[in-house]
Design a protein around this motif. Structure first.
Motif, PDB file in Angstrom:
ATOM      1  N   GLN A   1       0.819  -1.208   0.000  1.00  0.00           N
ATOM      2  CA  GLN A   1       0.000   0.000   0.000  1.00  0.00           C
ATOM      3  C   GLN A   1       0.859   1.267   0.000  1.00  0.00           C
ATOM      4  O   GLN A   1       1.970   1.287   0.522  1.00  0.00           O
ATOM      5  CB  GLN A   1      -0.944   0.015   1.197  1.00  0.00           C
ATOM      6  N   LEU A   2       0.275   2.323  -0.585  1.00  0.00           N
ATOM      7  CA  LEU A   2       0.954   3.611  -0.676  1.00  0.00           C
ATOM      8  C   LEU A   2       0.331   4.598   0.304  1.00  0.00           C
ATOM      9  O   LEU A   2      -0.889   4.807   0.299  1.00  0.00           O
ATOM     10  CB  LEU A   2       0.845   4.172  -2.095  1.00  0.00           C
TER      11      LEU A   2
ATOM     12  N   THR B   1       5.744   8.477   8.389  1.00  0.00           N
ATOM     13  CA  THR B   1       6.222   7.797   7.180  1.00  0.00           C
ATOM     14  C   THR B   1       7.228   6.712   7.526  1.00  0.00           C
ATOM     15  O   THR B   1       7.145   5.574   7.043  1.00  0.00           O
ATOM     16  CB  THR B   1       6.871   8.823   6.225  1.00  0.00           C
TER      17      THR B   1
ATOM     18  N   GLU C   1       0.909   9.775  -7.509  1.00  0.00           N
ATOM     19  CA  GLU C   1       0.218   8.483  -7.599  1.00  0.00           C
ATOM     20  C   GLU C   1      -0.868   8.405  -6.534  1.00  0.00           C
ATOM     21  O   GLU C   1      -0.629   8.742  -5.377  1.00  0.00           O
ATOM     22  CB  GLU C   1       1.218   7.345  -7.399  1.00  0.00           C
TER      23      GLU C   1
ATOM     24  N   PRO D   1      -3.170   7.501  -3.523  1.00  0.00           N
ATOM     25  CA  PRO D   1      -2.793   6.746  -2.322  1.00  0.00           C
ATOM     26  C   PRO D   1      -3.830   5.681  -1.959  1.00  0.00           C
ATOM     27  O   PRO D   1      -4.992   5.751  -2.374  1.00  0.00           O
ATOM     28  CB  PRO D   1      -2.760   7.838  -1.250  1.00  0.00           C
ATOM     29  N   ASP D   2      -3.383   4.724  -1.172  1.00  0.00           N
ATOM     30  CA  ASP D   2      -4.306   3.797  -0.507  1.00  0.00           C
ATOM     31  C   ASP D   2      -4.726   4.347   0.843  1.00  0.00           C
ATOM     32  O   ASP D   2      -5.837   4.097   1.319  1.00  0.00           O
ATOM     33  CB  ASP D   2      -3.637   2.426  -0.316  1.00  0.00           C
TER      34      ASP D   2
ATOM     35  N   ARG E   1       4.751   1.442   0.603  1.00  0.00           N
ATOM     36  CA  ARG E   1       5.434   2.589  -0.008  1.00  0.00           C
ATOM     37  C   ARG E   1       4.910   3.863   0.639  1.00  0.00           C
ATOM     38  O   ARG E   1       3.840   3.850   1.255  1.00  0.00           O
ATOM     39  CB  ARG E   1       5.182   2.608  -1.518  1.00  0.00           C
ATOM     40  N   ALA E   2       5.650   4.951   0.476  1.00  0.00           N
ATOM     41  CA  ALA E   2       5.228   6.191   1.117  1.00  0.00           C
ATOM     42  C   ALA E   2       5.733   7.396   0.345  1.00  0.00           C
ATOM     43  O   ALA E   2       6.848   7.396  -0.185  1.00  0.00           O
ATOM     44  CB  ALA E   2       5.734   6.258   2.557  1.00  0.00           C
ATOM     45  N   ILE E   3       4.884   8.419   0.291  1.00  0.00           N
ATOM     46  CA  ILE E   3       5.264   9.739  -0.208  1.00  0.00           C
ATOM     47  C   ILE E   3       5.064  10.719   0.941  1.00  0.00           C
ATOM     48  O   ILE E   3       3.956  10.846   1.473  1.00  0.00           O
ATOM     49  CB  ILE E   3       4.404  10.172  -1.413  1.00  0.00           C
TER      50      ILE E   3
ATOM     51  N   TRP F   1       0.228   8.564   1.657  1.00  0.00           N
ATOM     52  CA  TRP F   1       0.576   9.975   1.587  1.00  0.00           C
ATOM     53  C   TRP F   1       0.656  10.489   3.015  1.00  0.00           C
ATOM     54  O   TRP F   1      -0.317  10.387   3.773  1.00  0.00           O
ATOM     55  CB  TRP F   1      -0.498  10.784   0.873  1.00  0.00           C
TER      56      TRP F   1
END
Length: 411
Positions: free
Chosen positions: A261-262, A274, A326, A328-329, A285-287, A264
């Motif tokens: 999962q991503l 994060t 992208e 996010p989840d 994953r992370a932004i 934000w």
């Protein structure tokens, strides 16, 4: 490729070359019209007659490899192809890459014992108790996430300088007493094991085909950091803009990191949420979004030091900077929750099943959360933390600022 074409054989090969191949692997190599591999792998195979008795066409992998693969396999349509891979092709190897490109039903994989299996056999380590990490084309800082007293770690490194690089990282992180073993050319005639401690590692680079075994031992005063959320606040470099330890643990429980999962992290501050999202689930994953450049740089430093260097840091003010990211989840909004349009933009970015968690400590931020709670539902929670502190010559409770937390799932 079209349906009915011959499968692509993916054959694992070790440092022992042709001699170490199983009968099934030899049949796959011998039945190929085209043999793909690195120069070293093709040399290890030696001269192999093709299915018609003539020489097999040999092609070295292009460089850079990944962008060239689609065109290469398109040019080989209809031909019997065998691709050589190191060890077990499906373990940090070529097989996974080709599976994504061609589809798993197009592959016929014949594995060889992986370097990890051979290393565990040489060291006498139960494989199921060993943490394995690949630092091939990935930052070595990842190793820091795995450091724990007594843990056994195998690090796949890119070249002969890998063992020394691992030793330097361990010393820098306070794990200099750890024992290291460089395992070179496993399974081949030039196999060699070199052991020592991270601190004082003085062995010169040896063979390029090497991996590193580590038994973790900390230096006096080094604090081991667990993988569960709620690291000590002083584990982070920060300027005060930090989701505090207890609130962070509660927040991560509500974010509930899941594989792949991503996240934000909007208004990321020091990046603590994060970092702990990625430490809790390494495949996530992370932004991290942060408007202040000095804080954005600090996030990257914290992430690298704590073993999750894969975080992407985006510098700019939300909501404008969110455009084009992208989707996010999961979203966490910790800083600037009351800024116009931020929560609305984050909520709109989520797809069905996505989750938003937002924390506020000001009355204005709390009012914004209340508005979104009335509009979208979810849960609203007040978190009050008190810590024991000196009061004159005695001890009393000193309250931290209460945090209001809104959690909602997008239907």
């Amino acid at each position: 490729m079209t349906h009915g074409e011959p499968p692509v054989a993916v054959v694992g090969i070790g440092a022992d070359g042709w001699d170490g191949l199983s009968p099934a692997a030899r049949r796959a190599v011998g039945g190929a019209e085209v043999l793909l591999g690195s120069r070293r792998q093709l040399e290890l195979i030696g001269a192999v007659p093709g299915p018609a008795g003539g020489p097999v066409e040999r092609i070295e992998w292009p460089s850079p490899m990944l962008p060239a693969l689609p065109g290469l396999f398109e040019s080989l349509r209809g031909r019997r192809v065998c691709a050589l891979a190191s060890g077990d092709p499906m373990f940090h190897g070529l097989g996974a890459t080709l599976g994504r490109l061609l589809g798993p039903d197009r592959l016929h994989v014949v594995p060889h014992p992986s370097s990890v299996a051979l290393a565990c056999a040489r060291l006498g380590w139960p494989a199921h108790e060993v943490a394995v990490l690949s630092a091939v084309a990935r930052p070595l800082d990842q190793v820091a996430r795995l450091l724990a007293p007594g843990r056994r770690v195998l690090v796949l490194v890119a070249d002969a300088g890998g063992p020394a690089a691992v030793a330097r990282l361990l010393v820098e992180r306070g794990w200099g007493p750890s024992t290291l073993t460089a395992l070179e050319q496993l399974g081949g005639p030039r196999e060699r094991l070199v052991a020592g401690h991270a601190e004082g590692w003085a062995h010169p680079p040896g063979e390029p085909l090497v991996l590193v075994g580590v038994v973790c031992r900390s230096a006096p005063g080094t604090v081991a950091l667990a993988g569960v959320p709620g690291l000590p606040d002083d584990a982070y470099e920060h300027d005060g803009q930090l989701t505090k330890r207890e609130v962070r643990a509660i927040t991560l429980a509500r974010l509930a990191p899941l594989p792949g999962q991503l996240l934000w992290d909007v208004g990321a501050g020091a990046g603590s949420v994060t970092v702990e999202w990625l430490r809790a689930e390494p495949t996530a994953r992370a932004i991290a979004v942060e408007r202040a450049p000095e804080r954005a740089a600090r996030i990257a430093r914290n992430a690298a030091r704590l073993g999750v260097p894969s975080v992407r840091v985006v510098t700019g003010a939300a909501p404008a900077v969110l455009d084009g990211l992208e989707p996010p989840d999961t979203v966490f909004v910790g800083g600037g929750v009351g800024a116009p349009g931020v929560l609305a933009a984050c909520w709109a970015a989520l797809g069905p099943g996505g989750r938003l968690v937002a924390n506020a400590v000001t009355l204005e931020g709390e009012a914004t959360l209340g508005e979104h709670y009335r509009r979208h539902g979810g849960s609203l929670t007040r978190i009050d933390i008190q810590r024991a502190a000196p009061v004159g010559g005695l001890t009393g409770w000193r309250p931290a600022m209460p945090v209001t937390q809104w959690v909602a799932d997008r239907c």
